[in-house]
Design a protein around this motif. Structure first.
Motif, PDB file in Angstrom:
ATOM      1  N   GLY A  19      11.884   9.075   7.778  1.00 26.12           N
ATOM      2  CA  GLY A  19      11.238  10.384   7.791  1.00 26.12           C
ATOM      3  C   GLY A  19       9.850  10.360   7.193  1.00 26.12           C
ATOM      4  N   GLU A  20       9.117   9.257   7.402  1.00 29.77           N
ATOM      5  CA  GLU A  20       7.822   9.076   6.754  1.00 29.77           C
ATOM      6  C   GLU A  20       6.900   8.268   7.653  1.00 29.77           C
ATOM      7  OE1 GLU A  20       5.824  10.139   4.636  1.00 29.77           O
ATOM      8  OE2 GLU A  20       6.026   9.097   2.704  1.00 29.77           O
ATOM      9  N   HIS A  21       5.595   8.526   7.520  1.00 29.11           N
ATOM     10  CA  HIS A  21       4.582   7.737   8.208  1.00 29.11           C
ATOM     11  C   HIS A  21       4.219   6.518   7.350  1.00 29.11           C
ATOM     12  CE1 HIS A  21       4.147  11.724  10.070  1.00 29.11           C
ATOM     13  NE2 HIS A  21       3.674  11.082  11.127  1.00 29.11           N
ATOM     14  N   TYR A  22       3.788   5.449   8.005  1.00 26.42           N
ATOM     15  CA  TYR A  22       3.375   4.245   7.278  1.00 26.42           C
ATOM     16  C   TYR A  22       2.080   4.478   6.508  1.00 26.42           C
ATOM     17  CZ  TYR A  22       6.828   0.925   9.111  1.00 26.42           C
ATOM     18  OH  TYR A  22       7.985   0.241   9.390  1.00 26.42           O
ATOM     19  N   HIS A  23       1.224   5.370   7.029  1.00 24.35           N
ATOM     20  CA  HIS A  23      -0.049   5.661   6.387  1.00 24.35           C
ATOM     21  C   HIS A  23      -0.280   7.170   6.408  1.00 24.35           C
ATOM     22  CE1 HIS A  23      -0.376   1.783   8.638  1.00 24.35           C
ATOM     23  NE2 HIS A  23      -0.771   1.345   7.452  1.00 24.35           N
ATOM     24  N   SER A  24      -1.347   7.585   5.757  1.00 20.13           N
ATOM     25  CA  SER A  24      -1.681   9.000   5.713  1.00 20.13           C
ATOM     26  C   SER A  24      -2.004   9.540   7.102  1.00 20.13           C
ATOM     27  CB  SER A  24      -2.886   9.219   4.790  1.00 20.13           C
ATOM     28  OG  SER A  24      -3.353  10.542   4.904  1.00 20.13           O
ATOM     29  N   ARG A  25      -1.468  10.697   7.427  1.00 17.16           N
ATOM     30  CA  ARG A  25      -1.799  11.352   8.695  1.00 17.16           C
ATOM     31  C   ARG A  25      -3.235  11.856   8.707  1.00 17.16           C
ATOM     32  NH1 ARG A  25       2.809  15.693   8.820  1.00 17.16           N
ATOM     33  NH2 ARG A  25       2.396  15.493   6.596  1.00 17.16           N
ATOM     34  N   HIS A  26      -3.845  11.957   7.522  1.00 18.45           N
ATOM     35  CA  HIS A  26      -5.237  12.400   7.436  1.00 18.45           C
ATOM     36  C   HIS A  26      -6.214  11.286   7.786  1.00 18.45           C
ATOM     37  CE1 HIS A  26      -4.219  16.257   5.543  1.00 18.45           C
ATOM     38  NE2 HIS A  26      -3.263  15.572   4.909  1.00 18.45           N
ATOM     39  N   GLY A  27      -5.723  10.053   7.855  1.00 24.81           N
ATOM     40  CA  GLY A  27      -6.586   8.922   8.209  1.00 24.81           C
ATOM     41  C   GLY A  27      -6.030   7.633   7.664  1.00 24.81           C
ATOM     42  N   ALA A  28      -5.435   6.829   8.525  1.00 26.79           N
ATOM     43  CA  ALA A  28      -4.805   5.591   8.075  1.00 26.79           C
ATOM     44  C   ALA A  28      -5.831   4.626   7.502  1.00 26.79           C
ATOM     45  CB  ALA A  28      -4.053   4.932   9.239  1.00 26.79           C
ATOM     46  N   VAL A  29      -6.915   4.394   8.230  1.00 22.15           N
ATOM     47  CA  VAL A  29      -7.912   3.423   7.798  1.00 22.15           C
ATOM     48  C   VAL A  29      -8.664   3.907   6.568  1.00 22.15           C
ATOM     49  CG1 VAL A  29     -10.076   2.286   8.435  1.00 22.15           C
ATOM     50  CG2 VAL A  29      -8.166   2.303  10.037  1.00 22.15           C
ATOM     51  N   GLN A  30      -9.044   5.182   6.554  1.00 18.21           N
ATOM     52  CA  GLN A  30      -9.800   5.659   5.395  1.00 18.21           C
ATOM     53  C   GLN A  30      -8.941   5.664   4.131  1.00 18.21           C
ATOM     54  OE1 GLN A  30     -11.441   9.453   6.473  1.00 18.21           O
ATOM     55  NE2 GLN A  30      -9.480  10.536   6.446  1.00 18.21           N
ATOM     56  N   GLU A  31      -7.624   5.889   4.249  1.00 16.83           N
ATOM     57  CA  GLU A  31      -6.746   5.794   3.089  1.00 16.83           C
ATOM     58  C   GLU A  31      -6.673   4.353   2.597  1.00 16.83           C
ATOM     59  OE1 GLU A  31      -2.234   7.136   1.956  1.00 16.83           O
ATOM     60  OE2 GLU A  31      -2.469   5.776   3.659  1.00 16.83           O
ATOM     61  N   SER A  32      -6.501   3.413   3.511  1.00 17.38           N
ATOM     62  CA  SER A  32      -6.403   2.014   3.137  1.00 17.38           C
ATOM     63  C   SER A  32      -7.669   1.550   2.425  1.00 17.38           C
ATOM     64  CB  SER A  32      -6.153   1.158   4.381  1.00 17.38           C
ATOM     65  OG  SER A  32      -6.076  -0.205   4.053  1.00 17.38           O
ATOM     66  N   ARG A  33      -8.803   1.910   2.974  1.00 16.94           N
ATOM     67  CA  ARG A  33     -10.073   1.501   2.370  1.00 16.94           C
ATOM     68  C   ARG A  33     -10.274   2.164   1.002  1.00 16.94           C
ATOM     69  NH1 ARG A  33     -13.435   1.675   8.031  1.00 16.94           N
ATOM     70  NH2 ARG A  33     -13.248  -0.555   8.512  1.00 16.94           N
ATOM     71  N   HIS A  34      -9.948   3.433   0.901  1.00 12.31           N
ATOM     72  CA  HIS A  34     -10.167   4.169  -0.351  1.00 12.31           C
ATOM     73  C   HIS A  34      -9.264   3.681  -1.469  1.00 12.31           C
ATOM     74  CE1 HIS A  34     -11.191   7.784  -2.751  1.00 12.31           C
ATOM     75  NE2 HIS A  34      -9.946   7.671  -3.167  1.00 12.31           N
ATOM     76  N   VAL A  35      -7.980   3.576  -1.188  1.00 11.83           N
ATOM     77  CA  VAL A  35      -7.005   3.267  -2.235  1.00 11.83           C
ATOM     78  C   VAL A  35      -6.988   1.781  -2.565  1.00 11.83           C
ATOM     79  CG1 VAL A  35      -4.547   3.311  -2.862  1.00 11.83           C
ATOM     80  CG2 VAL A  35      -5.574   5.246  -1.618  1.00 11.83           C
ATOM     81  N   PHE A  36      -6.890   0.951  -1.558  1.00  8.71           N
ATOM     82  CA  PHE A  36      -6.621  -0.466  -1.806  1.00  8.71           C
ATOM     83  C   PHE A  36      -7.890  -1.323  -1.866  1.00  8.71           C
ATOM     84  CE2 PHE A  36      -2.787   1.412   0.066  1.00  8.71           C
ATOM     85  CZ  PHE A  36      -1.963   1.260  -1.033  1.00  8.71           C
ATOM     86  N   LEU A  37      -8.842  -1.097  -0.955  1.00 10.51           N
ATOM     87  CA  LEU A  37     -10.070  -1.883  -1.028  1.00 10.51           C
ATOM     88  C   LEU A  37     -10.996  -1.406  -2.140  1.00 10.51           C
ATOM     89  CD1 LEU A  37      -9.143  -3.051   1.735  1.00 10.51           C
ATOM     90  CD2 LEU A  37     -11.571  -3.101   2.352  1.00 10.51           C
ATOM     91  N   GLU A  38     -11.337  -0.113  -2.138  1.00 10.90           N
ATOM     92  CA  GLU A  38     -12.322   0.378  -3.096  1.00 10.90           C
ATOM     93  C   GLU A  38     -11.764   0.393  -4.525  1.00 10.90           C
ATOM     94  OE1 GLU A  38     -15.437   0.919  -2.480  1.00 10.90           O
ATOM     95  OE2 GLU A  38     -15.295   0.665  -0.296  1.00 10.90           O
ATOM     96  N   ALA A  39     -10.595   1.019  -4.703  1.00 14.46           N
ATOM     97  CA  ALA A  39     -10.049   1.177  -6.056  1.00 14.46           C
ATOM     98  C   ALA A  39      -9.337  -0.075  -6.554  1.00 14.46           C
ATOM     99  CB  ALA A  39      -9.081   2.366  -6.090  1.00 14.46           C
ATOM    100  N   GLY A  40      -8.955  -0.956  -5.641  1.00 11.05           N
ATOM    101  CA  GLY A  40      -8.221  -2.151  -6.021  1.00 11.05           C
ATOM    102  C   GLY A  40      -9.057  -3.406  -5.929  1.00 11.05           C
ATOM    103  N   LEU A  41      -9.171  -3.963  -4.738  1.00 12.73           N
ATOM    104  CA  LEU A  41      -9.829  -5.249  -4.535  1.00 12.73           C
ATOM    105  C   LEU A  41     -11.281  -5.246  -5.021  1.00 12.73           C
ATOM    106  CD1 LEU A  41      -9.567  -7.480  -1.402  1.00 12.73           C
ATOM    107  CD2 LEU A  41     -11.810  -6.824  -2.216  1.00 12.73           C
TER     108      LEU A  41
END
Length: 222
Positions: A19-41
């Motif tokens: 009952g869940e999406h793999y990524h944000s419905r507001h933007g899969a790529v922008q979520e990945s870049r914001h959370v994991f690339l920018e704030a993490g890596l």
């Protein structure tokens, strides 16, 4: 499972059983870049001044976080070791329908698709680049490693759908694999998550979330 086009035009998958999406419905790529690339890596590289890093991801999923991270490190001549944990790897036919080939170089995409199945059985180096990657076909609690990582991408399904991934036992298990001054980043932030990580010896930061979320969490292991 079915593909859904998200707010930034990129695709994600909807897992009907969970009952869940793999990524944000507001933007899969922008979520990945914001959370994991920018704030993490990127934050780890900036703070450490290192030209190499290792990442452990909880929830390999469609491979989006890995692909974006690998592309960035290749472009910036950074040595990158990656390991994802995935109890239920997606079929390669599904991976091929994500459209993520448009986000990375043709060479990286070809390498990824060619070695996707092999990566579930051992580490895969990419000749000519300082890149190696592996997908541990395992549940989180059954995963073990003597390696300690610089950054943890915690990208499990939301706690409302998979509470066992966010409980104290699971978080303590993940913390074992992070080296001192390593970063734990995730799209979510709750009082319980903050308390659990503080009890494990982390300092907590509340950061602006990706579109659709007010805040996210970054924690540093002391």
């Amino acid at each position: 499972m079915e593909f859904v086009v998200t707010g930034d035009g990129s695709k994600t998958l909807y897992h009907a059983e969970i009952g869940e999406h793999y990524h944000s419905r507001h933007g899969a790529v922008q979520e990945s870049r914001h959370v994991f690339l920018e704030a993490g890596l990127k934050d780890f590289l900036k703070q450490s001044g290192a030209k190499e890093l290792s990442v452990l991801e909880v929830g390999f999923g469609t491979g989006l976080n890995f692909l974006l991270s690998a592309q960035y490190t290749i472009e910036h001549s950074i040595s990158f070791q990656y390991k994802g944990i995935e109890a239920y790897p997606l079929p390669i036919e599904t991976i091929g329908q994500t459209g993520y080939d448009t986000l990375v170089s043709p060479a990286l995409w070809e390498h990824f698709m060619t070695h996707y199945s092999q990566a579930q059985h051992g580490e895969i180096p990419w000749p000519g680049a300082r890149l190696s990657w592996e997908i541990a076909h395992s549940t989180l609690l059954d995963f073990h490693s003597t390696k300690r990582f610089d950054v943890v991408y915690f990208d499990a399904f939301a706690a409302v759908h998979q509470p066992e991934m966010w409980n104290d036992e699971a978080l303590a298990h993940v913390a074992e694999f992070l080296r001192p001054q390593g970063l734990f980043v995730t799209y979510a932030i709750t009082g319980k998550l903050k308390r659990s990580l503080k009890a494990l010896g982390f300092t907590i930061e509340k950061l602006p979330g990706a579109p659709g979320k007010r805040e996210m969490l970054r924690a540093t292991k002391l």
